[in-house]
Design a protein around this motif. Sequence first.
Motif, short mmCIF file in Angstrom:
data_model
loop_
_atom_site.label_atom_id
_atom_site.label_comp_id
_atom_site.label_asym_id
_atom_site.label_seq_id
_atom_site.Cartn_x
_atom_site.Cartn_y
_atom_site.Cartn_z
N THR A 1 0.76 -1.27 -0.13
CA THR A 1 0.08 -0.13 0.04
C THR A 1 0.89 1.21 0.05
OG1 THR A 1 -0.13 0.14 2.53
CG2 THR A 1 -1.96 -1.15 1.20
N ARG A 2 0.31 2.40 -0.37
CA ARG A 2 1.07 3.70 -0.60
C ARG A 2 0.00 4.80 0.31
NH1 ARG A 2 4.05 4.20 -6.38
NH2 ARG A 2 3.73 6.21 -5.60
N ASP A 3 0.63 5.59 0.89
CA ASP A 3 -0.13 6.51 1.42
C ASP A 3 0.91 7.66 1.31
OD1 ASP A 3 -2.11 7.70 2.85
OD2 ASP A 3 -1.16 7.25 4.79
N GLN A 4 0.17 8.91 0.98
CA GLN A 4 0.73 10.17 0.98
C GLN A 4 -0.19 11.40 1.08
OE1 GLN A 4 2.97 10.22 -2.66
NE2 GLN A 4 1.42 10.79 -3.84
N ASP A 5 0.41 12.45 1.35
CA ASP A 5 -0.54 13.77 1.52
C ASP A 5 -0.07 14.46 0.23
OD1 ASP A 5 -1.47 13.25 3.93
OD2 ASP A 5 -0.20 14.37 5.02
N SER A 6 -1.60 14.88 -0.54
CA SER A 6 -1.20 15.66 -1.76
C SER A 6 -1.98 16.97 -1.54
CB SER A 6 -1.90 15.02 -3.05
OG SER A 6 -1.34 13.74 -3.14
N THR A 7 -1.40 18.13 -1.91
CA THR A 7 -2.06 19.32 -1.85
C THR A 7 -2.03 20.00 -3.24
OG1 THR A 7 -1.04 19.66 0.26
CG2 THR A 7 -1.82 21.61 -0.80
N ASP A 8 -3.21 20.35 -3.69
CA ASP A 8 -3.44 20.89 -5.06
C ASP A 8 -3.19 22.62 -4.86
OD1 ASP A 8 -3.82 18.63 -6.33
OD2 ASP A 8 -5.99 18.57 -5.88
N HIS A 9 -2.48 23.08 -5.82
CA HIS A 9 -2.16 24.68 -5.89
C HIS A 9 -2.96 25.22 -7.01
CE1 HIS A 9 0.47 24.07 -2.42
NE2 HIS A 9 1.09 22.97 -3.19
N TYR A 10 -3.61 26.36 -6.90
CA TYR A 10 -4.73 26.89 -7.88
C TYR A 10 -4.12 28.34 -8.18
CZ TYR A 10 -7.68 22.83 -7.25
OH TYR A 10 -8.13 21.47 -7.22
N ALA A 11 -4.13 28.68 -9.29
CA ALA A 11 -3.89 30.13 -9.78
C ALA A 11 -5.36 30.83 -9.55
CB ALA A 11 -3.52 30.44 -11.07
N TRP A 12 -5.21 32.18 -9.68
CA TRP A 12 -6.48 32.88 -9.39
C TRP A 12 -7.30 32.37 -10.50
CZ3 TRP A 12 -5.87 38.68 -7.97
CH2 TRP A 12 -6.93 39.20 -7.36
N GLY A 13 -8.70 32.37 -10.18
CA GLY A 13 -9.56 31.88 -11.02
C GLY A 13 -9.92 30.48 -11.02
#
Length: 186
Positions: free
Chosen positions: A51-63
């Motif tokens: 199994t694999r486990d990790q935290d992911s964070t998406d980063h967005y531009a304005w809009g």
Amino acid sequence: MAGDTDNPRLWEGADLYVAPVGSTAPTTIAAALDEAWLPAGLLSEDGASETRDQDSTDHYAWGGKLVRTTRSKHKRTIKVTCLEDNLVVFGLVNPGSTATTTGGVTTRVVKIPKTDPRGFLLELRDGEITKRRILPKGEVSEVGEVTLSDSALQAFELTITIYPAADDTLYIDITDDPQAAVPTTP
């Protein structure tokens, strides 16, 4: 139809070996295991699972436009179920505990588990194909419920947390599987 029906693997047999961290690991399929590598015995028919486990964070531009995803806290585990209550399995299930045998009687003193990293090697077989997965450093981080009954085998479900090396290596696979071969360039 694209693909080759000889390429999928059904691992028909496997063995788990355990050694102190830093033990000499094999570098080929044919190489004999160093005497430090001790077998854990029979494994359940359920095989092993990773199994694999990790935290992911998406980063967005304005809009609201997705521009990047960062990952952190990556963790890998391998789960196996050992069917034997031998000295190797006892040590994995109860790190820091002791066992002594005198006059044919063994006494096990089970203590609160201590940290006990080990090297692990899972050898898988599919007919003439062999794969050795070498985990230079890992530790049994969870032990599943152990049933003591007359209707089910006693089994020890072990979750092994894999610790990365300084160069971020988690494990090394060595195989004679032609499907895994890297083409040579002239």
